[in-house]
Design a protein around this motif. Structure first.
Motif, PDB file in Angstrom:
ATOM      1  N   ALA A 237       0.871  -1.326   0.134  1.00  0.00           N
ATOM      2  CA  ALA A 237       0.033  -0.045   0.096  1.00  0.00           C
ATOM      3  C   ALA A 237       0.869   1.200   0.151  1.00  0.00           C
ATOM      4  CB  ALA A 237      -0.665  -0.137   1.138  1.00  0.00           C
ATOM      5  N   GLU A 238       1.958   1.129   0.631  1.00  0.00           N
ATOM      6  CA  GLU A 238       2.881   2.430   0.808  1.00  0.00           C
ATOM      7  C   GLU A 238       3.600   2.611  -0.486  1.00  0.00           C
ATOM      8  OE1 GLU A 238       5.238   5.572   1.820  1.00  0.00           O
ATOM      9  OE2 GLU A 238       3.494   4.685   2.890  1.00  0.00           O
ATOM     10  N   ALA A 240       2.439   1.519  -3.454  1.00  0.00           N
ATOM     11  CA  ALA A 240       1.255   2.148  -4.329  1.00  0.00           C
ATOM     12  C   ALA A 240       1.079   3.650  -3.984  1.00  0.00           C
ATOM     13  CB  ALA A 240      -0.118   1.464  -4.126  1.00  0.00           C
ATOM     14  N   ARG A 241       0.941   4.023  -2.960  1.00  0.00           N
ATOM     15  CA  ARG A 241       1.005   5.492  -2.360  1.00  0.00           C
ATOM     16  C   ARG A 241       2.183   6.466  -3.111  1.00  0.00           C
ATOM     17  NH1 ARG A 241      -1.182   3.682   2.331  1.00  0.00           N
ATOM     18  NH2 ARG A 241       0.911   3.747   3.464  1.00  0.00           N
ATOM     19  N   VAL A 242       3.223   5.833  -3.040  1.00  0.00           N
ATOM     20  CA  VAL A 242       4.732   6.384  -3.361  1.00  0.00           C
ATOM     21  C   VAL A 242       4.497   6.959  -5.054  1.00  0.00           C
ATOM     22  CG1 VAL A 242       6.968   6.125  -3.821  1.00  0.00           C
ATOM     23  CG2 VAL A 242       5.848   5.978  -1.369  1.00  0.00           C
ATOM     24  N   ASN A 244       1.528   6.617  -6.767  1.00  0.00           N
ATOM     25  CA  ASN A 244       0.583   7.611  -7.027  1.00  0.00           C
ATOM     26  C   ASN A 244       1.297   8.997  -6.825  1.00  0.00           C
ATOM     27  OD1 ASN A 244      -1.259   5.718  -7.824  1.00  0.00           O
ATOM     28  ND2 ASN A 244      -1.859   5.624  -5.655  1.00  0.00           N
ATOM     29  N   ARG A 245       2.009   9.538  -5.693  1.00  0.00           N
ATOM     30  CA  ARG A 245       2.734  10.510  -5.388  1.00  0.00           C
ATOM     31  C   ARG A 245       3.624  11.013  -6.603  1.00  0.00           C
ATOM     32  NH1 ARG A 245       4.202   9.673  -0.640  1.00  0.00           N
ATOM     33  NH2 ARG A 245       6.432   9.448  -0.972  1.00  0.00           N
ATOM     34  N   GLU A 364       1.021  10.769   4.358  1.00  0.00           N
ATOM     35  CA  GLU A 364       0.804  10.726   2.879  1.00  0.00           C
ATOM     36  C   GLU A 364       0.639  12.325   2.466  1.00  0.00           C
ATOM     37  OE1 GLU A 364       1.396   9.312  -0.887  1.00  0.00           O
ATOM     38  OE2 GLU A 364       1.978   8.368   1.196  1.00  0.00           O
ATOM     39  N   ASP A 365      -0.451  12.796   2.741  1.00  0.00           N
ATOM     40  CA  ASP A 365      -0.620  14.023   2.280  1.00  0.00           C
ATOM     41  C   ASP A 365       0.400  15.209   2.733  1.00  0.00           C
ATOM     42  OD1 ASP A 365      -3.381  13.330   1.614  1.00  0.00           O
ATOM     43  OD2 ASP A 365      -4.146  13.845   3.773  1.00  0.00           O
ATOM     44  N   LEU A 368       3.019  14.506   0.013  1.00  0.00           N
ATOM     45  CA  LEU A 368       2.681  15.070  -1.333  1.00  0.00           C
ATOM     46  C   LEU A 368       2.961  16.502  -1.223  1.00  0.00           C
ATOM     47  CD1 LEU A 368       1.599  14.442  -3.994  1.00  0.00           C
ATOM     48  CD2 LEU A 368      -0.612  14.348  -3.123  1.00  0.00           C
TER      49      LEU A 368
END
Length: 564
Positions: A237-238, A240-242, A244-245, A364-365, A368
């Protein structure tokens, strides 16, 4: 012909009938068989036993020792035999006869012994694997509760704490009547579900299970293993977030690089940032020349009053001082902000906000917006560079006045306006300036030019245009100014240059100004070139009269008006 090591059933060997010939009994037995006398000497052996004796005669001594040590009926005895095919296990059954002799019947128990040993080793191996594996094995009974759990326990629970417990109590989500792997009626392979750890935290497990059915076909529980994959799921998940960022930042960088206008690029950046963060709005601010943050562009239908520049106050100061993103609450808004930098110099800030009923900002925000701020800082620097280039392109580098090209472009615009009243153009030339350069050098000459630039810009109105045409020639456009007011400005300029006499080449060559004034009346079709030529001619008329004065140009062939 019977094979020499034929196995026999596990049924006990046949007891010889009374009076039966032992040799006939041996011959009829399918496996190895012996007849020992009362002194345990070999009386007879069938073919299978003779072959065993030929291959390994030592086993007979072990059998004799066994018989000699038995005080009652000897029962069964397993003996290893070194045969041609390897070590085989022969299980012997002794049948004493009334005359003190003994019949021995053997069967090949090698395979049975090997199977038993293999089964034991398999059980031991399974037990070892279960104990050292990160997976935990389990079994549930007909009531759906745990009847077995790996001895080391699972999910922070001791094994004893799970035995007898309903697995549904561990489920994070409410499953209702839906089957879980723990009470499944069919095989389950790699089913993912979330369970509660002993400390209350959620754990993601992948379960594989098989249902258990009795001989009557009734379901009796399930058996399976679970693997804790929480760390892998969180890492995925991390990741994936990275990704996406990085994708969002890549899109932002691509957008910024393809926008030649920095201010336009910042508008796009504000829109994309608000969208990526699910924010109600985004505000980008830039540090102005005086050091105070100035708004550059906004993305919002309406900026809340609490986020107006004047109302940010201490919060904005805290943002500009903090190297990391700042979370704050202003009025009914959750604010997330980060300062922008370029070459370690703070040059602005990025702010996004949500209503206080929305989800709070998370790490995460923050990561970003920090990534966005890095790129916005570069755009701020680019914007400042563009503004500097723009200033250099339209301003004189020494005096800061409009240069020749820009002045005439602006003057063209002024003449095109539908004004009804007169305006005036002052053409200004320095007197005795060349002598300053010749005697004192260009450094003092530059000082004089700068002072004249300051003199021309002092007291001018927003619509007035001061400019330097080159060398020691200057111009001043005075919008909506008649001849009388133009004379008053000329008098002020002459008085001002008198205070610069200390910069003159000498008493005999004092610094002064020769000024030509041309009044422009709209609607008469006069061009910029014609207006400038009239003002220039008036300036030369003033210089011809002895310098240090001004002359007002007359229309057409009229005689110029000269200052007394």
């Amino acid at each position: 012909m019977q094979p020499p090591y034929a196995s026999v059933d596990t049924e006990p060997p046949p007891r010889p009938a009374a009076g039966a010939d032992p040799r006939a009994v041996l011959a009829a037995f399918p496996g190895p068989a012996l007849w020992l006398g009362a002194d345990r000497a070999l009386a007879a052996a069938n073919a299978a036993a003779e072959r065993l004796l030929d291959e390994d005669p030592h086993w007979l001594d072990e059998v004799r020792s066994w018989l000699g040590g038995a005080s009652v009926a000897p029962g069964l005895r397993s003996t290893p035999v070194e045969a041609a095919r390897g070590v085989m296990i022969v299980e012997w059954a002794a049948s004493p006869l009334p005359d003190g002799t003994t019949l021995l019947f053997g069967r090949d128990a090698t395979l049975e012994r090997q199977l038993r040993q293999t089964l034991s080793e398999s059980r031991r191996r399974y037990k070892d694997l279960v104990e050292v594996s990160s997976d935990f094995a389990w079994e549930t009974g007909a009531d759906g509760r745990f009847v077995f759990v790996t001895p080391k326990g699972a999910l922070g629970y001791e094994a004893e704490a799970l035995i007898g417990r309903d697995p549904r109590e561990l489920a994070v989500e409410e499953w209702g009547d839906l089957p879980l792997p723990f009470d499944t009626r069919r095989p389950v392979d790699q089913s993912e579900l979330w369970l509660k750890r002993a400390d209350g935290a959620a754990a993601c497990v992948v379960a594989s299970a098989l249902p258990l059915y009795g001989a009557d076909g009734q379901w009796g529980g399930a058996r399976g293993v679970c693997r804790d994959v929480t760390e892998q799921v969180v890492r995925a998940a991390e990741l994936a977030r990275v990704r996406n960022r990085e994708k969002m930042l890549g899109h932002l960088v691509h957008t910024l690089r393809n926008r030649l206008d920095a201010a336009e690029a910042l508008g796009v950046a504000a829109t994309e940032t608000a969208r990526a963060l699910g924010a109600d709005g985004c505000r980008i601010l830039r540090v102005g020349e005086a050091g105070a943050p100035l708004p550059v562009t906004d993305f919002a239908g309406e900026i809340p009053a609490e986020l107006e520049h004047a109302a940010l106050g201490e919060t904005l100061a805290r943002v500009m001082a903090a190297p990391e993103p700042v979370v704050a609450t202003l009025g009914g808004n959750r604010l997330l902000a980060c300062r922008t930098e370029h070459q370690r110099a703070v040059n602005g800030a990025v702010l996004v906000w949500r209503g206080d009923d929305a989800d709070p900002w998370d790490d995460e925000d923050a990561q970003l917006i920090a990534g966005v701020a890095d790129h916005i800082g570069i755009v701020h620097a680019h914007l400042a560079y563009q503004e500097r280039l723009h200033r250099l392109s339209e301003r004189d580098g020494l005096t800061g006045l409009f240069n020749r090209r820009t002045f005439f472009e602006r003057l063209e615009e002024q003449l095109g306006r539908p004004d009804t009243g007169p305006s005036s153009l002052l053409y200004v030339d320095l007197d005795n300036f060349k002598a300053v350069n010749d005697l004192h050098g260009h450094q003092q000459g530059d000082q004089v030019l700068k002072a004249i630039g300051t003199l021309l810009t002092t007291g001018v109105r927003p619509g007035d245009l001061p400019g330097r045409l080159g060398g020691d020639e200057f111009v001043l456009w005075l919008g909506r100014t008649d001849a009388d007011r133009a004379r008053a400005v000329a008098d002020r300029l002459l008085a001002g240059v008198a205070e610069l006499r200390h910069l003159s080449a000498g008493p005999d060559k004092p610094l002064g100004l020769s000024i030509g004034i041309a009044v422009h009346w709209p609607g008469r079709g006069e061009t910029v070139q014609e207006l400038t030529a009239r003002a220039d001619a008036a300036m030369y008329a003033a210089k011809a009269r002895g310098k240090g004065s001004y002359t007002v140009a007359a229309d057409h062939a009229a005689v110029p008006e000269t200052a007394p």
